[in-house]
Design an enzyme around this catalytic site. Sequence first.
Site, short mmCIF file in Angstrom:
data_model
loop_
_atom_site.label_atom_id
_atom_site.label_comp_id
_atom_site.label_asym_id
_atom_site.label_seq_id
_atom_site.Cartn_x
_atom_site.Cartn_y
_atom_site.Cartn_z
CG ASP A 263 89.53 118.95 31.59
OD1 ASP A 263 89.58 120.23 30.36
OD2 ASP A 263 89.81 119.00 31.84
CG ASP B 76 94.98 121.88 31.55
OD1 ASP B 76 96.28 121.43 31.71
OD2 ASP B 76 94.81 122.94 32.39
P1 B16 Z 1 93.55 128.52 26.34
P2 B16 Z 1 90.82 122.47 29.70
C1 B16 Z 1 91.67 124.92 30.79
O1 B16 Z 1 91.66 123.60 29.76
C2 B16 Z 1 92.52 125.11 31.12
O2 B16 Z 1 92.11 124.31 32.59
C3 B16 Z 1 92.33 126.60 31.60
O3 B16 Z 1 93.70 126.67 32.69
C4 B16 Z 1 93.28 127.54 30.44
O4 B16 Z 1 92.85 129.19 31.01
C5 B16 Z 1 92.07 127.88 29.46
O5 B16 Z 1 91.83 126.30 29.14
C6 B16 Z 1 92.39 128.29 28.36
O6 B16 Z 1 93.27 128.04 27.60
O7 B16 Z 1 94.42 130.34 27.42
O8 B16 Z 1 94.92 128.45 26.11
O9 B16 Z 1 92.97 129.45 25.56
O10 B16 Z 1 90.64 122.58 31.19
O11 B16 Z 1 89.35 123.20 29.11
O12 B16 Z 1 90.71 121.78 29.01
MG MG Z 2 91.40 120.60 32.85
#
Ligand code: B16
Ligand code: MG
Length: 217
Positions: free
Chosen positions: A8, A10
Amino acid sequence: MLEAVIFDLDGVITDSASYHYQAWKIIADELKIDFDETYNEKLKGVSRMGSLELILDNGPGKDAFSQEEKERLCTRKNDLYKELIKQITPSDLLPGIGELLKELKANNVLIGLASVSLNAPAIINSLGIKDMFDYMADAAVVKESKPAPDIFLDNIKGLKVNPANSIGVEDAEVGIEAIHRAGMKACGIGSVETLSKADLLLSSTAELSLDKLKAML
Ligand code: B16
Ligand code: MG
């Protein structure tokens, strides 16, 4: 035999969660909806629209706005977020991640990325680790967000590996579920309150090592 480790982004590779929080906080304040870091935990691993709907659930409800208005709020949040992530540099890799990626490469373990963020490619570039990945799922083409297994299954297909010989690393409860539903073992980074279902739970990325991941299989 460990064939692949699928990460992952984030909360595992870098702490972009704090930037997501800052951007959503501006939107929530404008809408006069209560939103704090504790509630923000629920948004981890959730898609952009899913995150907005969770925030609205803490206020007037997710149906209080038209689809068009919700799209506009999502675009505005993303514009704020894109400004914030311009600050990201290679020094923002979480502890131990750079070393682990090198260790995996040296041992011919394939490396995948399973982020539902549409900003993931830009962040990976800013971190200077693009060349380390054998496969990166494209969040724009993967239909179902975590906890659906789709983003991990897409990696399994792209890397051409057996899920039983692969490990997913996640910091979100929905991510652990997605990994398990893809038929893989899950390594959780975080606390037992949210990640009790992980097969191996570490409190920080600094504790990750190839030996610990191998021992999970
Ligand atoms: P975006 P991951 C996720 O990343 C985040 O944890 C989540 O908070 C966010 O809303 C989602 O990506 C979408 O991100 O708005 O930049 O497309 O944890 O899957 O790396
Ligand atoms: Mg994450």
